[in-house]
Design an enzyme around this catalytic site. Structure first.
Site, PDB file in Angstrom:
ATOM      1  N   MET A  46       7.384   8.688  13.172  1.00 10.47           N
ATOM      2  CA  MET A  46       8.321   7.714  12.604  1.00 10.47           C
ATOM      3  C   MET A  46       9.493   8.467  12.012  1.00 10.47           C
ATOM      4  O   MET A  46       9.328   9.499  11.386  1.00 10.47           O
ATOM      5  CB  MET A  46       7.619   6.878  11.534  1.00 10.47           C
ATOM      6  CG  MET A  46       8.421   5.694  11.038  1.00 10.47           C
ATOM      7  SD  MET A  46       9.580   6.108   9.723  1.00 10.47           S
ATOM      8  CE  MET A  46       8.492   6.726   8.458  1.00 10.47           C
ATOM      9  N   CYS A  47      10.678   7.935  12.259  1.00  8.45           N
ATOM     10  CA  CYS A  47      11.890   8.603  11.818  1.00  8.45           C
ATOM     11  C   CYS A  47      12.896   7.577  11.317  1.00  8.45           C
ATOM     12  O   CYS A  47      12.723   6.376  11.496  1.00  8.45           O
ATOM     13  CB  CYS A  47      12.513   9.401  12.968  1.00  8.45           C
ATOM     14  SG  CYS A  47      11.398  10.648  13.676  1.00  8.45           S
TER      15      CYS A  47
END
Length: 621
Positions: free
Chosen positions: A1-2
């Site tokens: 996740m970014c």
């Protein structure tokens, strides 16, 4: 996740100040999503080698390390000038090894595509790669040789992506143009407004020297649509699942109803509907499909903390959905490794006041009947009572009931039942911040749900030690499993019951299809923005496209049979799965909305008159 952030900025002086404030705010907010690494990359837009810069593309990536042996920074930039911002997980469709980073693997695939001289239509080939991906994603991809920027969300909208786009003008689109994983409240009038990018296809910007020439959409289409039908776009992508099975079950296919003399309006654990041969096969296939989905979502999480820290947490109300996920996660994680069960409860003054009034009225009735403790000598009312606490919300009670069954079927697992207890004052103090994270959504219901998830994902609470004492605990799990998607596909909401009463199986099927069609717009973007605010990633095993395909194909009565009462007929296949996994009592738990289970709804007397779709006011901002 970014956290991903992108903009195309022109040289209009009237928008520079608002743009600068907006970019600085969004960069700080996106950095919370990716505490492992942050980088910026820029591309100048110019007419030719000697012209001055007339536009600028800026790419910002913040990384949360969840794939591969080491942190892979982004934006990903290739030697050919292509740039990728990737906020997603590739669980299937493109091979990603245990030690590889999926964003890097995708970038390598896209570079091979760019260098392949045999490919005549890059857009079609690019869409073909994206359509193969099984997993949640939002992305921005700049293809240098064609001067195009592609962006979008997966077909279920499991990752958030917002945009700011100005009006169309002659010859293109006005600037600035912004894409971001997270935004802010619409009450911030000094910043540029943001809206959610629809999860209805992949979008493409054609770039020219002074900005954007055009904005096109390449839509997702159901596999059942006749391909000869003229589409709105030259390019389309086929959805990885079909429409909900519309077959109406015949009388001989349905299980036998309960005998007429067996009357009850809610579940009894010992009462189980007959299991037909069709249901037996469906149960086995469901365990296989959901189990594979869970396995892919827990097996490769890198260990970044201490050896005893849990890598996986579960948003755990004790309900049927999260309980099955916990049992399946247990099968695919090493023995002895802890799993955090995050159970949130709020101090709700209005509920506490109502409970105190009910107890006072009950005591008054007892005294009137001469049955109070002081007058009753039978000893019945002198039995020790369980301690009363303001955090004994419905989900806390259900959570402990389900925990006991989990420990029975998986005694080797170290289950950290994390009591996340939120005082009223703290909930009030964080209200404005949480409202910022759900933007552009802003209803009372969105805020109530988001408050529960925000505090649960934060993971600060208490667990019981070996001496059965409550001690402070903060979850280090970066991946949080959620049961979202089960109710929508398996008829878990009261509206499904109403549709069945009104329009029988046809109405129920239509409601299930409607829920699947609108799932990306109702809550997934909001939940992603809320949970990722703590540098955590939500994963949704029930929304793996393989699971969605399986459930869409399944005959409706094998998923939900609302001839039976509450706690029996809704999500009937998952109840059978729970029994197969060893849960007897908990298999009869029914749906309770998180805002009521955790008691975030209507926390004050002023909230009594609020309705779910009402827009939250400025007060408290």
């Amino acid at each position: 996740m970014c956290g991903i952030l992108f903009s195309i900025q022109g040289q209009r002086t009237d928008s520079q100040e608002a743009y600068a404030r907006t970019w600085a705010t969004l960069q700080e907010l996106n950095s919370r999503r990716g505490p492992s690494a942050q980088d910026v990359y820029t591309v100048s837009l110019a007419q030719d080698e000697i012209s001055s810069r007339v536009g600028l593309m800026t790419f910002y990536g913040a990384v949360l390390h969840l794939r591969g042996d080491f942190v892979t920074r982004q934006p990903h930039v290739s030697e050919t000038g292509n740039v990728l911002l990737w906020n997603g997980e590739i669980f299937d469709g493109i091979f990603v090894g245990h030690h590889q980073n999926d964003g890097r693997v995708l970038m390598d695939q896209l570079d091979k595509l760019s260098l392949d001289k045999g490919i005549k239509d890059h857009t079609s080939a690019f869409l073909g790669i994206m359509a193969k991906i099984e997993g949640p994603y939002a992305f921005v991809y700049y293809h240098a040789s064609s001067n195009r920027v592609y962006f979008g969300r997966d077909c279920l909208g499991r990752r958030s992506l917002l945009w700011h786009k100005e009006q169309q003008i002659e010859g293109g689109m006005d600037l600035p143009f912004i894409l971001t994983s997270v935004g802010y409240s619409s009450f911030k009038s000094d910043l540029l407004p943001l809206d959610e990018v629809p999860a209805d296809g992949i979008y493409c910007l054609s770039i020219q020297s002074n900005g954007i020439k055009s904005l096109d959409r390449y839509p997702w289409i159901p596999s059942t649509i006749d391909q000869r039908v003229e589409q709105e776009s030259l390019y389309t992508m086929q959805l990885p699942f079909g429409r909900v099975n519309s077959t109406i079950p015949s009388e001989d296919q349905l299980s036998e109803p309960f005998p007429e003399n067996l009357k009850f309006d809610q579940a009894h654990p010992e009462v189980v509907p007959p299991v037909t041969e069709d249901m037996k096969r469906a149960i086995s296939d469901m365990i296989e499909a959901l189990g594979d989905s869970v396995r892919r979502r827990v097996q490769d999480i890198p260990r970044t903390g201490m050896i005893h820290d849990a890598r996986v947490g579960i948003l755990f109300s004790g309900g049927l959905d999260c309980l099955c996920l916990a049992a399946l996660a247990d099968k695919f994680l090493p023995e002895g490794e802890a799993i955090d069960l995050l159970n949130v409860g709020f101090e709700n003054p209005r509920s506490e006041k109502a409970r105190a009034m009910e107890e006072a009225l009950a005591l008054k009735r007892l005294k009137k009947q001469g049955l109070s403790n002081s007058n009753n000598h039978t000893g019945e009312n002198n039995k020790p009572k369980a301690p009363s606490t303001k955090y004994n919300v419905p989900d806390r009670i259900t959570g402990y009931e389900s925990l006991s069954e989990l420990r029975r079927i998986a005694p080797h697992r170290h289950w950290n039942f994390v009591e996340v207890n939120i005082p009223f004052e703290e909930a009030t103090a964080k209200r404005s911040e949480i409202l910022e994270r759900i933007a552009p959504l802003e209803t009372v219901m969105d805020l109530s749900i988001a408050m529960a998830f925000w505090f649960a994902a934060r993971g600060i609470g208490y667990i019981k030690n070996e001496q059965d004492e409550m001690v402070p605990y903060t979850s280090q799990a970066k991946v949080l499993l959620s049961g979202l998607g089960a109710d929508e596909q398996l008829g878990g909401y009261s509206r499904h019951k109403e549709q069945f009463k009104t329009a029988s199986w046809e109405g129920l099927i239509q409601e299930l299809q409607l829920d699947l069609d609108r799932i990306s717009t109702r809550n997934l973007g909001r939940d992603d923005r809320i949970i990722s605010d703590h540098g955590k990633e939500a994963r949704y095993p029930f929304l793996c496209t393989n699971v969605v395909q399986f459930l869409s194909d399944l005959r409706v009565d094998l998923k939900v049979d609302l001839r039976y009462p509450r706690g029996v007929g809704e999500k009937i296949i998952l109840r059978h799965v729970a029994r197969e996994l060893g849960f007897d009592r908990s298999s009869s738990h029914w749906k309770r909305a998180v805002q009521f289970g955790a008691r975030t709804a209507k926390m004050t007397e002023n909230g009594r008159s609020e309705i779910g779709q009402q827009v939250v006011g400025r007060e408290g901002q």
